[in-house]
Design a protein around this motif. Structure first.
Motif, PDB file in Angstrom:
ATOM      1  N   LYS A 168       0.784  -1.293  -0.034  1.00  9.86           N
ATOM      2  CA  LYS A 168       0.031  -0.076   0.063  1.00  9.86           C
ATOM      3  C   LYS A 168       1.060   1.148   0.209  1.00  9.86           C
ATOM      4  O   LYS A 168       0.774   2.127   1.062  1.00  9.86           O
ATOM      5  N   VAL A 169       1.856   1.268  -0.941  1.00 11.03           N
ATOM      6  CA  VAL A 169       2.696   2.744  -0.932  1.00 11.03           C
ATOM      7  C   VAL A 169       1.972   3.508  -2.004  1.00 11.03           C
ATOM      8  O   VAL A 169       1.775   3.026  -3.172  1.00 11.03           O
ATOM      9  N   ASN A 170       1.749   4.765  -1.549  1.00 11.71           N
ATOM     10  CA  ASN A 170       1.162   5.721  -2.828  1.00 11.71           C
ATOM     11  C   ASN A 170       2.161   6.015  -3.918  1.00 11.71           C
ATOM     12  O   ASN A 170       3.180   5.872  -3.697  1.00 11.71           O
ATOM     13  N   ASN A 171       1.602   6.959  -4.772  1.00 10.93           N
ATOM     14  CA  ASN A 171       2.474   7.498  -5.752  1.00 10.93           C
ATOM     15  C   ASN A 171       3.463   8.256  -5.278  1.00 10.93           C
ATOM     16  O   ASN A 171       4.690   8.351  -6.048  1.00 10.93           O
ATOM     17  N   ASN A 172       3.446   8.985  -4.253  1.00  7.14           N
ATOM     18  CA  ASN A 172       4.676   9.712  -3.820  1.00  7.14           C
ATOM     19  C   ASN A 172       5.200   9.450  -2.507  1.00  7.14           C
ATOM     20  O   ASN A 172       4.588   9.112  -1.696  1.00  7.14           O
ATOM     21  N   LEU A 173       6.518   9.796  -2.296  1.00  6.58           N
ATOM     22  CA  LEU A 173       7.002   9.405  -0.856  1.00  6.58           C
ATOM     23  C   LEU A 173       7.547  10.478  -0.296  1.00  6.58           C
ATOM     24  O   LEU A 173       7.899  11.501  -0.640  1.00  6.58           O
TER      25      LEU A 173
ATOM     26  N   TYR B 263       0.483  20.263  -4.354  1.00 10.28           N
ATOM     27  CA  TYR B 263       0.409  18.779  -4.865  1.00 10.28           C
ATOM     28  C   TYR B 263      -0.781  18.169  -4.179  1.00 10.28           C
ATOM     29  O   TYR B 263      -0.677  17.103  -3.607  1.00 10.28           O
ATOM     30  N   SER B 264      -1.935  18.985  -3.745  1.00  8.73           N
ATOM     31  CA  SER B 264      -2.834  18.541  -2.734  1.00  8.73           C
ATOM     32  C   SER B 264      -3.800  17.434  -3.651  1.00  8.73           C
ATOM     33  O   SER B 264      -4.406  16.802  -3.022  1.00  8.73           O
ATOM     34  N   ASN B 265      -3.668  17.340  -4.825  1.00 12.07           N
ATOM     35  CA  ASN B 265      -4.517  16.195  -5.468  1.00 12.07           C
ATOM     36  C   ASN B 265      -3.682  14.719  -5.582  1.00 12.07           C
ATOM     37  O   ASN B 265      -4.180  13.942  -6.023  1.00 12.07           O
ATOM     38  N   GLU B 266      -2.290  14.868  -5.323  1.00 14.20           N
ATOM     39  CA  GLU B 266      -1.426  13.598  -5.263  1.00 14.20           C
ATOM     40  C   GLU B 266      -1.718  12.849  -3.954  1.00 14.20           C
ATOM     41  O   GLU B 266      -2.367  13.315  -2.812  1.00 14.20           O
ATOM     42  N   SER B 267      -1.133  11.460  -3.969  1.00 13.64           N
ATOM     43  CA  SER B 267      -1.232  10.861  -2.800  1.00 13.64           C
ATOM     44  C   SER B 267       0.144  10.353  -2.299  1.00 13.64           C
ATOM     45  O   SER B 267       1.003  10.374  -3.187  1.00 13.64           O
ATOM     46  N   PHE B 268       0.196  10.152  -1.043  1.00 15.22           N
ATOM     47  CA  PHE B 268       1.442  10.156  -0.460  1.00 15.22           C
ATOM     48  C   PHE B 268       1.792   9.084   0.519  1.00 15.22           C
ATOM     49  O   PHE B 268       0.757   8.761   1.341  1.00 15.22           O
ATOM     50  N   THR B 269       2.941   8.372   0.515  1.00 16.34           N
ATOM     51  CA  THR B 269       3.259   7.586   1.689  1.00 16.34           C
ATOM     52  C   THR B 269       4.466   8.329   2.748  1.00 16.34           C
ATOM     53  O   THR B 269       5.696   8.466   2.007  1.00 16.34           O
TER      54      THR B 269
ATOM     55  N   ASN C 106      -5.786  19.538   5.429  1.00 18.98           N
ATOM     56  CA  ASN C 106      -6.022  19.837   4.082  1.00 18.98           C
ATOM     57  C   ASN C 106      -6.524  18.578   3.050  1.00 18.98           C
ATOM     58  O   ASN C 106      -6.593  18.980   1.938  1.00 18.98           O
ATOM     59  N   GLY C 107      -7.257  17.524   3.663  1.00 19.58           N
ATOM     60  CA  GLY C 107      -7.818  16.527   2.871  1.00 19.58           C
ATOM     61  C   GLY C 107      -6.897  15.894   1.988  1.00 19.58           C
ATOM     62  O   GLY C 107      -7.396  15.291   0.809  1.00 19.58           O
ATOM     63  N   ILE C 108      -5.438  15.922   2.246  1.00 22.62           N
ATOM     64  CA  ILE C 108      -4.694  15.201   1.301  1.00 22.62           C
ATOM     65  C   ILE C 108      -4.599  13.523   1.489  1.00 22.62           C
ATOM     66  O   ILE C 108      -4.544  13.156   2.931  1.00 22.62           O
ATOM     67  N   THR C 109      -4.679  12.766   0.468  1.00 25.03           N
ATOM     68  CA  THR C 109      -4.563  11.359   0.739  1.00 25.03           C
ATOM     69  C   THR C 109      -3.045  10.997   0.981  1.00 25.03           C
ATOM     70  O   THR C 109      -2.288  11.119   0.357  1.00 25.03           O
TER      71      THR C 109
END
Length: 223
Positions: A45-50, A111-117, A135-138
């Motif tokens: 479950k690693v998102n698109n950005n680290l 980058y609020s539309n991106e997802s992060f781990t 800020n509702g960021i994934t």
């Protein structure tokens, strides 16, 4: 005869770093007041950005068998040394700042539309995850190392103390008191940990690095 200055570093220094201090006629004790160790963790479950906020987190990932699978992802980091370690090992760092609060702001604004781990430690501060949440960021968080307090009683009379993390402040104050010693801090968050304990004599390095803390020490006592 000039009085010998005695300082304590709450982290073991490299030989060249120690030498710079000794060359300035300053007496040094260095002890590790915290220690870090890598945890066992799953890279699922690693998102698109680290996100990395410490070199310890990077070291933990570098030792994971699936490390290479992460190198195609964009990375956001805190600290020049953390960024350098990532870049040297083939990661693509697209944004880095000196402080977690600044990085959280950049992510929230741009980058609020991106997802992060977020790869973190057990004593990580709340500022970054809380800002992302607000800020509702994934994002999700994987704890990859732990910091343990290794307090030591210091009986020597000190003129100055070098602190490199809020955890080291906590560790030092467990068995020691700060009276009129000058406290040299790697950054604002470390200084805040001292201010919360009503410590007044604080000098913060211009840039958050060990070398800059040492520079401040030498400047302070040689002037």
């Amino acid at each position: 005869m000039t009085k010998l200055i005695n300082i304590l570093s709450t982290k073991k220094l490299l030989p060249n770093q120690k030498q710079d201090i000794l060359d300035a006629n300053i007496s040094l004790i260095d002890e590790d007041f915290i220690e870090t160790k890598i945890k066992n963790f799953e890279l699922s479950k690693v998102n698109n950005n680290l996100i990395f906020t410490s070199q310890n987190a990077v070291q933990s990932i570098l030792e994971h068998p699936k490390c290479d699978e992460l190198k195609s992802k964009n990375v956001f980091s805190v600290g020049m040394k953390t960024k350098d370690l990532l870049t040297e090992n083939g990661f693509n760092v697209i944004a880095y700042t000196g402080y977690a609060s600044d990085l959280a702001e950049i992510i929230s604004l741009i980058y609020s539309n991106e997802s992060f781990t977020f790869f973190s430690g057990n004593l990580r501060r709340d500022v970054l995850p809380e800002t992302l949440k607000e800020n509702g960021i994934t994002f999700n968080e994987i704890e990859v190392y732990e910091t343990n307090i290794t307090s030591k009683k210091i009986t020597n009379k000190l003129d100055g103390i070098l602190f490199f993390s809020p955890s080291a402040v906590e560790s030092y104050l467990k068995l020691n008191a700060i009276k009129d010693e000058m406290c040299f801090c790697i950054g604002e968050t470390t200084a805040e940990a001292l201010e919360n304990k009503k410590v007044k004599n604080i000098i913060i390095a211009d840039k958050p690095s060990v070398e800059n803390v040492i520079y401040e020490v030498i400047e302070h006592y040689n002037n």
